[in-house]
Design an enzyme around this catalytic site. Sequence first.
Site: not given
Length: 460
Positions: A378, A15, A385, A22, A103, A349, A154, A375, A331
């Site tokens: 902005a 199900r 890369y 499951k 379960d 990262k 049952e 610092n 990251r």
Amino acid sequence: MSVRAIVLAAGKGTRMRSDRSKVVFPVAGRPIIWWVAAAVMDAGVDEVIVVVGHGGEDVEAALPDGVMTVVQDQQLGTAHAATTALAAMGDTSDDTVLVIPGDSPLITADTLRNLLAEHADGDARCTLLTAVAPDPTGYGRVIRVGDRVRGIVEEDDADEAQREIQEVAVSTYVFEGAGLVETLADIGNDNEQGEYYLPDAIAAMASEGGVAAVAGADPQEVQGVNTHEQLAAADAAMRRRINAEWMEAGVWMQDPASVYVDASVRLTAGVRLYSGTHLEGDTSVGSDSEIGPNTVVRDSQIGSGCKVWFSVVRGAEIADGVEIGPYASLRPGTLMADSTKVGTFVEIKATSLGKGSKVPHLSYIGDASIGEGSNIGAGTITCNYDGFKKHRTVIGDRVFIGSDTMLVAPVEIGDDAYTGAGSVITKDVAEGALAVERSSQKELPGYAERRARLAESEGE
Ligand code: UD1
Ligand code: CA
């Protein structure tokens, strides 16, 4: 005499409409079967064996250390599953055998300890856990004559009157090992599902007057997960339990219903969690830190006195007094020392920030190390890369990177150095120097007036 546990988990879980078993679906960040095995171990059993289906490697991988598995190649029914486990366990005739479904993630060690203790106190061949379900549909019904348990019928095999019975079996039994294998061997499969039913052992043992029942299990605690709807309900219930424990331990939650703390997370008294906070995996948060609203922290260590809001933090190590967000993405490999800041629309990262350094706005900093007290203006970008390889950017202490600087790696900026706004820095900058890379500004005076005159003459 020892207590040995069999966890039944070979069923396909049709199900869930998934190829995965499951019992490996997560509840509060851990697989369903992990919760069951952990509760069983916590209840003080000596051995746990999990019955898995063919290709049960995913189930095996989801188990805590020290739990064994046995493969039931064909799912011929719960009695057949128990028999398969008993065959793998060797001689159990002097032992107590706990059987439990794989379960039901909300089952607690307390409930199991209590069931085992009741069994040890009595002289029944089996002690059965039962619950009174508001809606017993789908469960095996407990048949009693007077007070005595006579058997389990049952759903598919029950008549109308039996279907009215609200006391249900929850696939959790404690058996005397002596004679158990023999009793199971006598069970047939002449029933609606054509399966070997473990509940049929109850009728066999009851006729010898040997079944006791521990009634009144919390129906929610013993609820199995068969559908995605039940999975979501179990997840919500587990999270409520985890949140309640953390609040008890001194954690403040603005709206516990919208705070998601995995079981593996460690918090400290004085932590404040705002709505929409998700703390996942191997994560810890120190005292007096504030997380959220709307923040995901995964596999990250956060110190004390930090503020993280509207942000995503993964695989980062954050010291004390750090500010992150709003709208920052950290990251894996991000290391932030004390009193550092990563602000609005900044992605970081594999970068370390030394004490007091700040990247306040609109930047991408990857594969870099930044010293102390620097610092980053902005719009600064580390161009790490070149289409083939990643390269490092090294920035010293007390450096001032002007706004909109492109740092083309590999490149090194010495201590106390400056870069001019809008520069593309391709060469190393010496300690204390200012590097500017842009053409000098030209000015054409009276331009607006000349333009207006031109427009007039064109119009004639
Ligand atoms: C079972 C019980 C029922 C009980 C209900 C809820 C039987 C026949 N019925 O019904 O009395 O009210 O659980 O607890 O036992 N499994 C195997 N191998 C098999 C078949 C099942 O390992 O060959 C495992 C399943 O993975 C599951 C557990 O046994 O964890 C129960 O099986 P399931 O098919 O879900 O039984 P139900 O029909 O729910
Ligand atoms: Ca430029």
